[in-house]
Design an enzyme around this catalytic site. Sequence first.
Site, short mmCIF file in Angstrom:
data_model
loop_
_atom_site.label_atom_id
_atom_site.label_comp_id
_atom_site.label_asym_id
_atom_site.label_seq_id
_atom_site.Cartn_x
_atom_site.Cartn_y
_atom_site.Cartn_z
N LYS A 36 -61.74 97.47 46.82
CA LYS A 36 -60.37 96.56 47.38
C LYS A 36 -59.95 95.77 46.37
O LYS A 36 -58.73 95.43 46.16
CB LYS A 36 -60.78 95.97 48.84
N THR A 37 -61.00 94.93 45.38
CA THR A 37 -60.47 94.06 44.64
C THR A 37 -59.72 95.02 43.43
O THR A 37 -58.78 94.24 42.94
CB THR A 37 -61.72 93.34 43.83
N ASP A 220 -56.03 89.30 50.60
CA ASP A 220 -57.59 89.92 50.60
C ASP A 220 -58.32 89.41 52.01
O ASP A 220 -58.01 88.58 52.34
CB ASP A 220 -58.43 89.34 49.26
N GLU A 221 -59.15 90.44 52.34
CA GLU A 221 -60.26 90.02 53.59
C GLU A 221 -59.24 89.58 54.63
O GLU A 221 -59.51 88.70 55.41
CB GLU A 221 -61.02 89.05 53.10
N GLN A 251 -65.81 94.56 59.31
CA GLN A 251 -66.43 93.38 58.26
C GLN A 251 -65.86 92.01 58.87
O GLN A 251 -66.17 91.20 57.86
CB GLN A 251 -66.17 93.66 56.66
N ARG A 606 -74.43 95.84 52.02
CA ARG A 606 -74.55 95.08 50.68
C ARG A 606 -75.55 95.79 49.87
O ARG A 606 -75.49 95.42 48.81
CB ARG A 606 -75.10 93.74 50.97
#
Length: 750
Positions: A36-37, A220-221, A251, A606
Amino acid sequence: MIPNPDFLSGLNPQQKQAVTAPPGHILVLAGPGSGKTRVLTHRIAYLITQYHLPPSNILAVTFTNKAARVMESRLEDLLGEKPQGIWLGTFHAICARILRREAENLPFSSNFVIYDEDDQQSLVKTALRELNIDEKMFKPASIRSVISTAKNNMQTPDDLTSRNYREEVNLRVYRRYQELLRVNNALDFDDLLNEVVNLLTQNQAVRDRYSRRFGEILVDEFQDTNTAQYQILRSLAVGNASMFVVGDEDQSIYRWRGADYRNVQSFERDFPDCQKILLEQNYRSTQTVLDAARAIIDHNINRTPKRLFSDNGKGEAITLFESADDKLEADYVADTIRQNLKAKKWKGSQVAVMYRTNAQSRLLEEAFLRANLPYRLVGAQRFYGRREVKDIIAYLRLIYNPSDEVSLTRVINVPPRGIGDKTVTTLQQRAHEMNISAGEVLADLGKLGQQSAHFASFSGRSALSLADFGSNLNTWREASSKGMPLTRLFFQILEDTAYQEYIDDTTEEGHQRWENVLELGKIAAEFEDRGLDEFLERLALVSDQDTLAEDVEAPTLLTLHAAKGLEFPIVFITGLDDGLLPHSRSLDDPEEMAEERRLLYVGITRAKDRVYLTRADRRSTYGGYDNSAPSRFLKDIPAKLLLQQGAVSSSRGGFSSSYSSPRERRTESYANWTTPSPTYGSFKPTPRQAKPAVEQRFPANCRVKHEVWGEGLVVKSVLEDGDETVDVFFDTVGFKRLAASLAKLEIIKK
């Protein structure tokens, strides 16, 4: 700008679709590890190079300073230079920037300071004291939490009513707390958001100016936005702005601090013409890790299902270890890590040990000490929370904003200069009578000395001490206003206060504290060209993850909440028992239970290569043990993905029959082991043997010193298992339970 001509070539089809979509409202639902980044940074580069959108017309919002720095670095690589004028930062940093620019439209000045949780709690204590309310009956931490919850819901004191005496007290303290913030020209974290909401809602000219400026807003997020943050975004998008939001309902794990994953659904409702794109290819984990995570999260509703897939291969099975008690669970974790490090199969920095609550770290820390393993603990006392660091920051904040009475109270007698609590109270009363700040009283005393109208309000000695301190503050403020470099100002304060002598750096503890002060000086040097205001703002908005060193060769111990945004080749998740994960508070609340699933999902994803899940058949309580049941989430993981190890008490019988396993489970008690068994993989527990009796060396109420944590008070000492277990409350890190034979404690005062 000279962009990298091939910056689209490395994108998969879904990523390329998101990056090259025509301007408009776009919702990207990105699974964990799906890049995503990468999509966000490439989208910005694409807008600049293909649509020729000026960087100054772009607003990019992240949730951590670390993520902002990564995006800045990647953008520079893609474009060949830094995009000048782009607004890129966290929600709180962006809001602080807007508020400083628009201070003329606000009830506070542009040099406001930002209060962290410690400062907020200090202010709550002041409010309680002024209102003659007993702190023992009404805990400051609890009231601070009530205030923060109200602000997360965008409720002012005027919006609330009280149904009982406790709520009435909370409301009175909340009202006085807000008044004190104004007196101190300060904002807390929640205010940064709410004040911008009010500004954009009530001032159409300001709202129009910013909505015209930002033609493209990227977030973002997005699943972690709260009500205020979403309202800010909607206000800025009222014009022709395009919104490009990236998130994942699966998430969303910060409901307890106001995050609302339903904002994803609200976005689709508020912008019905939005394009929805799924990122499902994972670049981080093996397929086994993804399949286990999906098996858990697929039980949640109100989400967009995603088919997570990876080209990283099937990978190794998820190891599930069951122990007889929580001490052996911790020993298993430490010993497994130790053996793999010794065999050079793993590096310490590749390993993370996660848990649901901070309290679970104690047994793990003790197990690591017994195994002689170094570790780094995320969420323990942060660098910026250390006493000496907060002292110097308070001095700098006071120079920047003389109305900041929280900082003033902290350092007015640090180092000691003969100004006691009674004098401070008199100072505050005098300021209140004159309708000015205590800082202004000090400034006048420092400038006029005995000629000041305030001088007679204090005893002769106290008045002279206050005048001397006020004189120093005036000198520092004048130097700062005339452009004295930040590092020079920093060391001028240290010299004028003789701070090095105060902490006595000739001792081991003092030397460590002085090194922390010098480390803060190094950070100040990075802001030499940007000034005191940016330095203080960066410190106020720093998070645990921002201070996590990346070059420490040691396993990381952290909560599942703190693990968000991180990745490790090997992940241990401990405490897979009902009541811990899922937490007991969630058992009767479907929304809370869904969040617990998301929390475990985040923890598992993770991992790049290996996941170890551990649980214990019984857990220690005060003076004994309580039986525990396996986490209900474990039965959702298909048996074919699990490699089950460990023994559970035969009286408990382990999992229900629905927990099939590819390996036979042993049911003998750990207490009966005499030799290691190959059933337990690499974990080879040492047989329990009787230990010789020991004498008590650290009785309750004696002062002790630890080589790392400094001085502390022994609260309790118990002789058990041939050793002395000591409960110590350390001045620096709080409560620790230690094995006396390992801790190397030194008695400094009987």
